[in-house]
Write a protein that holds these residues in place. Sequence first.
Motif, PDB file in Angstrom:
ATOM      1  N   SER A 106       0.923  -1.129  -0.070  1.00 23.26           N
ATOM      2  CA  SER A 106      -0.084   0.162  -0.179  1.00 23.26           C
ATOM      3  C   SER A 106       1.013   1.288  -0.071  1.00 23.26           C
ATOM      4  O   SER A 106       0.581   2.035  -0.755  1.00 23.26           O
ATOM      5  N   SER A 107       2.032   1.332   0.791  1.00 18.90           N
ATOM      6  CA  SER A 107       2.849   2.475   0.856  1.00 18.90           C
ATOM      7  C   SER A 107       3.757   2.530  -0.333  1.00 18.90           C
ATOM      8  O   SER A 107       3.841   3.675  -0.912  1.00 18.90           O
ATOM      9  N   SER A 108       3.925   1.426  -1.217  1.00 19.19           N
ATOM     10  CA  SER A 108       4.770   1.502  -2.495  1.00 19.19           C
ATOM     11  C   SER A 108       4.012   2.002  -3.459  1.00 19.19           C
ATOM     12  O   SER A 108       4.284   2.884  -4.322  1.00 19.19           O
ATOM     13  N   VAL A 109       2.404   1.778  -3.429  1.00 20.35           N
ATOM     14  CA  VAL A 109       1.485   2.251  -4.411  1.00 20.35           C
ATOM     15  C   VAL A 109       1.437   3.810  -4.244  1.00 20.35           C
ATOM     16  O   VAL A 109       1.544   4.519  -5.220  1.00 20.35           O
ATOM     17  N   LYS A 110       1.200   3.928  -2.829  1.00 22.38           N
ATOM     18  CA  LYS A 110       1.155   5.709  -2.597  1.00 22.38           C
ATOM     19  C   LYS A 110       2.518   6.324  -3.211  1.00 22.38           C
ATOM     20  O   LYS A 110       2.269   7.586  -3.748  1.00 22.38           O
ATOM     21  N   SER A 111       3.618   5.640  -2.967  1.00 18.70           N
ATOM     22  CA  SER A 111       4.801   6.464  -3.215  1.00 18.70           C
ATOM     23  C   SER A 111       5.112   6.422  -4.697  1.00 18.70           C
ATOM     24  O   SER A 111       5.316   7.603  -5.155  1.00 18.70           O
ATOM     25  N   ASN A 112       4.658   5.298  -5.437  1.00 17.72           N
ATOM     26  CA  ASN A 112       4.572   5.582  -6.831  1.00 17.72           C
ATOM     27  C   ASN A 112       3.808   6.399  -7.518  1.00 17.72           C
ATOM     28  O   ASN A 112       4.089   7.059  -8.483  1.00 17.72           O
ATOM     29  N   LYS A 113       2.561   6.716  -6.847  1.00 17.82           N
ATOM     30  CA  LYS A 113       1.430   7.701  -7.188  1.00 17.82           C
ATOM     31  C   LYS A 113       2.021   8.763  -7.101  1.00 17.82           C
ATOM     32  O   LYS A 113       1.966  10.013  -7.894  1.00 17.82           O
ATOM     33  N   PHE A 114       2.644   9.293  -5.693  1.00 17.37           N
ATOM     34  CA  PHE A 114       3.430  10.674  -5.494  1.00 17.37           C
ATOM     35  C   PHE A 114       4.216  10.982  -6.617  1.00 17.37           C
ATOM     36  O   PHE A 114       4.383  12.055  -7.121  1.00 17.37           O
ATOM     37  N   ILE A 115       5.193  10.023  -6.859  1.00 12.89           N
ATOM     38  CA  ILE A 115       6.276  10.316  -7.847  1.00 12.89           C
ATOM     39  C   ILE A 115       5.813  10.459  -9.151  1.00 12.89           C
ATOM     40  O   ILE A 115       6.002  11.343  -9.857  1.00 12.89           O
ATOM     41  N   GLN A 116       4.514   9.741  -9.665  1.00 11.54           N
ATOM     42  CA  GLN A 116       3.998   9.945 -10.897  1.00 11.54           C
ATOM     43  C   GLN A 116       3.418  11.440 -11.006  1.00 11.54           C
ATOM     44  O   GLN A 116       3.448  11.955 -11.985  1.00 11.54           O
ATOM     45  N   MET A 117       2.657  11.785  -9.931  1.00  8.51           N
ATOM     46  CA  MET A 117       2.017  13.159  -9.864  1.00  8.51           C
ATOM     47  C   MET A 117       3.020  14.195  -9.932  1.00  8.51           C
ATOM     48  O   MET A 117       2.950  15.199 -10.616  1.00  8.51           O
ATOM     49  N   THR A 118       4.243  13.867  -9.143  1.00  9.03           N
ATOM     50  CA  THR A 118       5.189  15.033  -9.254  1.00  9.03           C
ATOM     51  C   THR A 118       5.735  15.335 -10.558  1.00  9.03           C
ATOM     52  O   THR A 118       5.940  16.279 -11.159  1.00  9.03           O
ATOM     53  N   LEU A 119       5.995  13.953 -11.288  1.00  8.17           N
ATOM     54  CA  LEU A 119       6.538  14.072 -12.492  1.00  8.17           C
ATOM     55  C   LEU A 119       5.692  14.915 -13.355  1.00  8.17           C
ATOM     56  O   LEU A 119       6.255  15.520 -14.348  1.00  8.17           O
ATOM     57  N   THR A 120       4.414  14.482 -13.406  1.00  4.48           N
ATOM     58  CA  THR A 120       3.481  15.019 -14.287  1.00  4.48           C
ATOM     59  C   THR A 120       3.370  16.275 -14.128  1.00  4.48           C
ATOM     60  O   THR A 120       3.531  17.363 -15.170  1.00  4.48           O
ATOM     61  N   PHE A 121       3.384  16.846 -13.074  1.00  8.45           N
ATOM     62  CA  PHE A 121       3.649  18.606 -12.671  1.00  8.45           C
ATOM     63  C   PHE A 121       4.874  18.974 -13.400  1.00  8.45           C
ATOM     64  O   PHE A 121       4.619  20.144 -13.915  1.00  8.45           O
ATOM     65  N   LEU A 122       6.056  18.464 -13.036  1.00 10.97           N
ATOM     66  CA  LEU A 122       7.313  18.933 -13.212  1.00 10.97           C
ATOM     67  C   LEU A 122       7.445  19.026 -14.918  1.00 10.97           C
ATOM     68  O   LEU A 122       8.093  19.996 -15.473  1.00 10.97           O
ATOM     69  N   LEU A 123       6.691  18.195 -15.439  1.00 12.33           N
ATOM     70  CA  LEU A 123       6.836  18.107 -17.069  1.00 12.33           C
ATOM     71  C   LEU A 123       5.755  18.932 -17.850  1.00 12.33           C
ATOM     72  O   LEU A 123       5.632  18.932 -18.852  1.00 12.33           O
ATOM     73  N   SER A 124       4.950  19.539 -17.028  1.00 18.94           N
ATOM     74  CA  SER A 124       3.815  20.041 -17.464  1.00 18.94           C
ATOM     75  C   SER A 124       4.266  21.631 -18.065  1.00 18.94           C
ATOM     76  O   SER A 124       4.967  22.080 -17.676  1.00 18.94           O
ATOM     77  N   GLU A 125       3.204  21.918 -18.873  1.00 17.35           N
ATOM     78  CA  GLU A 125       3.361  23.562 -19.415  1.00 17.35           C
ATOM     79  C   GLU A 125       3.301  24.594 -18.296  1.00 17.35           C
ATOM     80  O   GLU A 125       3.777  25.348 -18.332  1.00 17.35           O
ATOM     81  N   CYS A 126       2.387  24.298 -17.447  1.00 15.34           N
ATOM     82  CA  CYS A 126       2.325  25.107 -16.406  1.00 15.34           C
ATOM     83  C   CYS A 126       3.613  25.349 -15.479  1.00 15.34           C
ATOM     84  O   CYS A 126       3.878  26.484 -15.108  1.00 15.34           O
ATOM     85  N   CYS A 127       4.091  24.238 -15.375  1.00 18.89           N
ATOM     86  CA  CYS A 127       5.497  24.268 -14.673  1.00 18.89           C
ATOM     87  C   CYS A 127       6.775  25.027 -15.213  1.00 18.89           C
ATOM     88  O   CYS A 127       7.334  26.046 -14.667  1.00 18.89           O
ATOM     89  N   SER A 128       6.531  24.788 -16.584  1.00 20.82           N
ATOM     90  CA  SER A 128       7.512  25.371 -17.785  1.00 20.82           C
ATOM     91  C   SER A 128       7.417  26.736 -17.576  1.00 20.82           C
ATOM     92  O   SER A 128       8.234  27.552 -17.335  1.00 20.82           O
ATOM     93  N   ASN A 129       6.117  27.360 -17.618  1.00 18.51           N
ATOM     94  CA  ASN A 129       5.885  28.902 -17.412  1.00 18.51           C
ATOM     95  C   ASN A 129       6.202  29.348 -16.130  1.00 18.51           C
ATOM     96  O   ASN A 129       6.838  30.613 -16.176  1.00 18.51           O
ATOM     97  N   ALA A 130       6.106  28.734 -15.088  1.00 21.28           N
ATOM     98  CA  ALA A 130       6.104  29.233 -13.876  1.00 21.28           C
ATOM     99  C   ALA A 130       7.837  29.166 -13.612  1.00 21.28           C
ATOM    100  O   ALA A 130       8.157  30.375 -13.046  1.00 21.28           O
ATOM    101  N   ALA A 131       8.525  28.512 -14.298  1.00 24.67           N
ATOM    102  CA  ALA A 131       9.925  28.414 -14.144  1.00 24.67           C
ATOM    103  C   ALA A 131      10.508  29.691 -15.000  1.00 24.67           C
ATOM    104  O   ALA A 131      11.457  30.352 -14.617  1.00 24.67           O
ATOM    105  N   ARG A 132       9.765  29.887 -16.016  1.00 24.77           N
ATOM    106  CA  ARG A 132      10.476  31.143 -16.761  1.00 24.77           C
ATOM    107  C   ARG A 132      10.124  32.496 -16.138  1.00 24.77           C
ATOM    108  O   ARG A 132      10.874  33.406 -16.049  1.00 24.77           O
ATOM    109  N   LEU A 133       8.842  32.304 -15.803  1.00 28.35           N
ATOM    110  CA  LEU A 133       8.485  33.687 -14.711  1.00 28.35           C
ATOM    111  C   LEU A 133       9.428  33.994 -13.499  1.00 28.35           C
ATOM    112  O   LEU A 133      10.053  34.903 -13.302  1.00 28.35           O
TER     113      LEU A 133
END
Length: 153
Positions: free
Chosen positions: A6-33
């Motif tokens: 269960s904790s492994s699944v939560k950890s993987n989900k957290f990693i996946q969500m984090t990577l999705t955000f970091l690779l998003s256009e929103c994050c790219s625009n925030a980084a440029r700002l």
Amino acid sequence: MEKESSSSVKSNKFIQMTLTFLLSECCSNAARLFLRLFVGILMLTHGIAKIENFDTLVDTFPDPIGLGTLTLPLIILVEVGASILVMVGFLTRLALIPLIFSMIVAAFLTFPTFALATSELPLMYLGIFITLLLAGPGKCSIDYLLDKAYNRK
């Protein structure tokens, strides 16, 4: 065993969500700002310091490309004016050109011999300015809003 799974699944989900955000256009625009504001504020402090010490600097400021007494006012204009344009994201790529040129001059022509100890700061600014020139200002900029309004018609 079930808890670890269960904790492994939560950890993987957290990693996946984090990577999705970091690779998003929103994050790219925030980084440029962030990068525009960060480097703009830092460069602005150099220009303001030159304005405050203008009387002292006018006689001692280096003139590596032979502009004479125009060198100091021009570098102040670049460090203050172009930095403000970069921070607000207006004519960003155009404003970056004199900033890039001034950092090339500061890094390679200001001192008689090139040394990393004296050129490290201008080289760092140069790298950030080139990155912004290539990446563009992003969606959190006046340039983007003007482009969006102009292309809407």
